[in-house]
Design a protein around this motif. Structure first.
Motif, short mmCIF file in Angstrom:
data_model
loop_
_atom_site.label_atom_id
_atom_site.label_comp_id
_atom_site.label_asym_id
_atom_site.label_seq_id
_atom_site.Cartn_x
_atom_site.Cartn_y
_atom_site.Cartn_z
N LYS A 8 0.85 -1.19 0.00
CA LYS A 8 0.00 0.00 0.00
C LYS A 8 0.88 1.23 0.00
O LYS A 8 1.68 1.43 0.91
N LEU A 9 0.74 2.07 -1.02
CA LEU A 9 1.56 3.26 -1.18
C LEU A 9 0.69 4.51 -1.04
O LEU A 9 -0.54 4.44 -1.11
N PRO A 10 1.32 5.69 -0.86
CA PRO A 10 0.55 6.93 -0.87
C PRO A 10 -0.27 7.05 -2.16
O PRO A 10 0.20 6.67 -3.24
N ASP A 11 -1.46 7.58 -2.05
CA ASP A 11 -2.36 7.68 -3.20
C ASP A 11 -1.72 8.41 -4.37
O ASP A 11 -1.95 8.06 -5.54
N GLU A 12 -0.94 9.44 -4.08
CA GLU A 12 -0.35 10.24 -5.16
C GLU A 12 0.59 9.40 -6.02
O GLU A 12 0.66 9.58 -7.23
N ALA A 13 1.33 8.47 -5.39
CA ALA A 13 2.25 7.63 -6.14
C ALA A 13 1.49 6.70 -7.07
O ALA A 13 1.86 6.52 -8.24
N ARG A 15 -1.54 7.23 -8.22
CA ARG A 15 -2.19 8.07 -9.22
C ARG A 15 -1.23 8.40 -10.36
O ARG A 15 -1.64 8.45 -11.54
N LYS A 16 0.03 8.58 -10.05
CA LYS A 16 1.01 8.89 -11.09
C LYS A 16 1.16 7.72 -12.06
O LYS A 16 1.30 7.91 -13.27
N LEU A 17 1.11 6.50 -11.54
CA LEU A 17 1.17 5.33 -12.41
C LEU A 17 -0.05 5.25 -13.32
O LEU A 17 0.06 4.96 -14.52
N ILE A 18 -1.22 5.53 -12.75
CA ILE A 18 -2.46 5.47 -13.53
C ILE A 18 -2.46 6.53 -14.62
O ILE A 18 -2.81 6.26 -15.79
N LEU A 19 -2.03 7.74 -14.27
CA LEU A 19 -1.99 8.83 -15.25
C LEU A 19 -1.00 8.55 -16.37
O LEU A 19 -1.14 9.08 -17.48
N ALA A 20 0.01 7.72 -16.07
CA ALA A 20 0.99 7.36 -17.10
C ALA A 20 0.48 6.24 -18.00
O ALA A 20 1.19 5.80 -18.91
N GLY A 21 -0.75 5.76 -17.75
CA GLY A 21 -1.34 4.75 -18.60
C GLY A 21 -1.15 3.33 -18.13
O GLY A 21 -1.43 2.39 -18.88
N ASP A 23 -1.99 -0.06 -16.04
CA ASP A 23 -3.09 -0.82 -15.43
C ASP A 23 -2.57 -1.33 -14.10
O ASP A 23 -1.85 -2.33 -14.04
N VAL A 24 -2.91 -0.63 -13.01
CA VAL A 24 -2.30 -0.88 -11.71
C VAL A 24 -3.10 -1.91 -10.93
O VAL A 24 -4.30 -1.72 -10.68
N ASP A 25 -2.42 -2.97 -10.53
CA ASP A 25 -2.98 -3.94 -9.59
C ASP A 25 -2.31 -3.67 -8.25
O ASP A 25 -1.17 -4.08 -8.02
N GLY A 26 -2.99 -2.91 -7.39
CA GLY A 26 -2.37 -2.47 -6.15
C GLY A 26 -2.82 -3.27 -4.95
O GLY A 26 -3.97 -3.73 -4.87
N HIS A 27 -1.91 -3.43 -4.01
CA HIS A 27 -2.21 -4.12 -2.76
C HIS A 27 -2.83 -3.11 -1.81
O HIS A 27 -2.21 -2.11 -1.45
N GLY A 28 -4.05 -3.32 -1.39
CA GLY A 28 -4.77 -2.33 -0.62
C GLY A 28 -4.64 -2.45 0.88
O GLY A 28 -5.26 -1.67 1.61
N GLU A 29 -3.85 -3.40 1.36
CA GLU A 29 -3.74 -3.61 2.81
C GLU A 29 -2.37 -3.17 3.32
O GLU A 29 -1.39 -3.18 2.58
N VAL A 30 -2.33 -2.80 4.60
CA VAL A 30 -1.06 -2.38 5.19
C VAL A 30 -0.10 -3.55 5.33
O VAL A 30 1.11 -3.41 5.13
N ARG A 31 -0.63 -4.73 5.62
CA ARG A 31 0.24 -5.91 5.77
C ARG A 31 0.90 -6.23 4.42
O ARG A 31 0.37 -5.91 3.36
N ALA A 297 8.47 6.26 -2.27
CA ALA A 297 7.42 5.88 -3.22
C ALA A 297 7.58 6.64 -4.53
O ALA A 297 7.46 6.07 -5.62
N GLU A 298 7.86 7.94 -4.43
CA GLU A 298 8.05 8.75 -5.63
C GLU A 298 9.21 8.24 -6.47
O GLU A 298 9.13 8.15 -7.70
N MET A 299 10.31 7.89 -5.80
CA MET A 299 11.49 7.41 -6.52
C MET A 299 11.23 6.07 -7.17
O MET A 299 11.65 5.82 -8.31
N ALA A 300 10.55 5.16 -6.45
CA ALA A 300 10.26 3.84 -7.01
C ALA A 300 9.38 3.97 -8.24
O ALA A 300 9.60 3.28 -9.26
N VAL A 301 8.38 4.84 -8.18
CA VAL A 301 7.49 5.06 -9.33
C VAL A 301 8.26 5.66 -10.50
O VAL A 301 8.10 5.24 -11.66
#
Length: 326
Positions: A8-13, A15-21, A23-31, A297-301
């Protein structure tokens, strides 16, 4: 392009992947994502944004034959088979530099906590055991003016040395290659071989990466070289220390205490470690500040998107090997 994000990453990170086109499969849990989830969801992914809790190996690569980039959220990458990734033409990246100050701060927090028995004192006070003040009650150890030994003198080790100057500490360091004399004078440090450093230091702080050469770098023999009054601090990687030997040394009074943020079989602790009163145990929070984790998160993205675009990511571990295969 399918991208699997295992944490689970900050929403902005995201969002940047989504805006870049993507198809994000994100893990929604803290664990952390477990192994079965990782193997099932990585299928079809061209990009992978993973963390230190994910083992990225041949089995993962086999499940995702189209994988092009594995962007690690973290500096250490011993959980990734970088050599195998290179053979398959998969870029591997990490997020260096950004967590230097946060980790150095935490190393010093552990130094102060174990020396002045901060955590032990907090427990006693909360439990109602603080009933009087007395000259010889609950004594700790001063940090100012003592000798600090830094094992591994990269960015974080140097940052710890800079903090030590504020406490008028004598700083020894050991590294694969000594600094030039001018640089030593600028930082106020002196090179010492590991054995000498261990024998002379009041605090030993570990800042080496985990490699075959550094696994159990600090074992029973090395601990026996330390002063009985000394403290060991580890904010590097757990397996750098032989934890069983550390427990036995602490039980026997071989050293005075330890401050640990990482563990040999994380998140499991070696039996007996949690029972010791002269140890401060933290849950791997070296980089855990809002500022640092957001920047990671920003750097990884950024690394991931650059790699997917066919360009060299800013922090790529195997570009020279992979670029000819792309």
């Amino acid at each position: 392009m399918k991208v699997l994000v295992t944490a689970k990453l900050p929403d902005e990170a995201v969002r940047k992947l989504i805006l870049a086109g993507c198809d994000v499969d994100g893990h929604g849990e803290v664990r952390p994502m477990n192994r079965e989830e990782l193997l099932a969801r990585v299928e079809g992914a061209e990009g992978l944004l993973c963390t230190i809790t994910d083992r990225i190996d041949r089995e993962v690569f086999d499940k995702a034959p189209g994988l092009r980039v594995a962007a690690n959220y973290g500096v250490g990458f011993d959980h990734i088979d970088v050599a195998e990734a290179g053979r398959r033409g998969i870029l591997v990246t990490n997020t260096p530099d950004v967590l230097t100050d946060a980790t150095a701060d935490l190393a010093f927090a552990l130094i102060l906590a174990v020396a002045r028995r901060v955590v032990e004192g907090d427990r006693r006070t909360r439990s109602g055991q603080f009933r009087f003040w007395a000259p010889l009650h609950f004594l700790g150890t001063e940090v100012s003016g003592k000798t600090l030994g830094i094992v591994g003198f990269g960015r974080i080790g140097k940052a710890v040395a800079r903090r030590a100057r504020g406490f008028d500490m004598q700083v020894l360091y050991t590294a694969r290659k000594p600094l030039e004399k001018r640089e030593e004078e600028r930082l106020g440090v002196r090179f010492a071989p590991l054995e000498e450093l261990l024998a002379q230091s009041d605090f030993v702080s570990l800042h080496v990466p985990l490699t075959p050469q550094t696994r159990h770098l600090i074992g029973a023999r090395e601990l026996s070289l330390m002063k009985p009054s000394a403290f060991l601090i580890n904010t590097a990687r757990g397996p750098v220390v032989d934890e069983k030997a550390l427990v036995e040394t602490l039980r026997g009074g071989g050293i005075r205490g330890a401050g640990l943020d990482v563990y040999e079989n994380e998140p499991e602790l070696t039996p007996g470690l949690a029972d010791l009163q002269n140890v401060v145990l933290l849950p791997h929070v070296g980089s855990a500040t809002v500022e640092t984790r957001t920047r990671m998160a920003e750097m990884a993205v950024e690394n991931l998107l650059e790699g997917l675009a066919g360009r060299r990511p800013p922090h790529c571990l195997n570009w020279e090997e992979v670029k000819g295969k792309r």
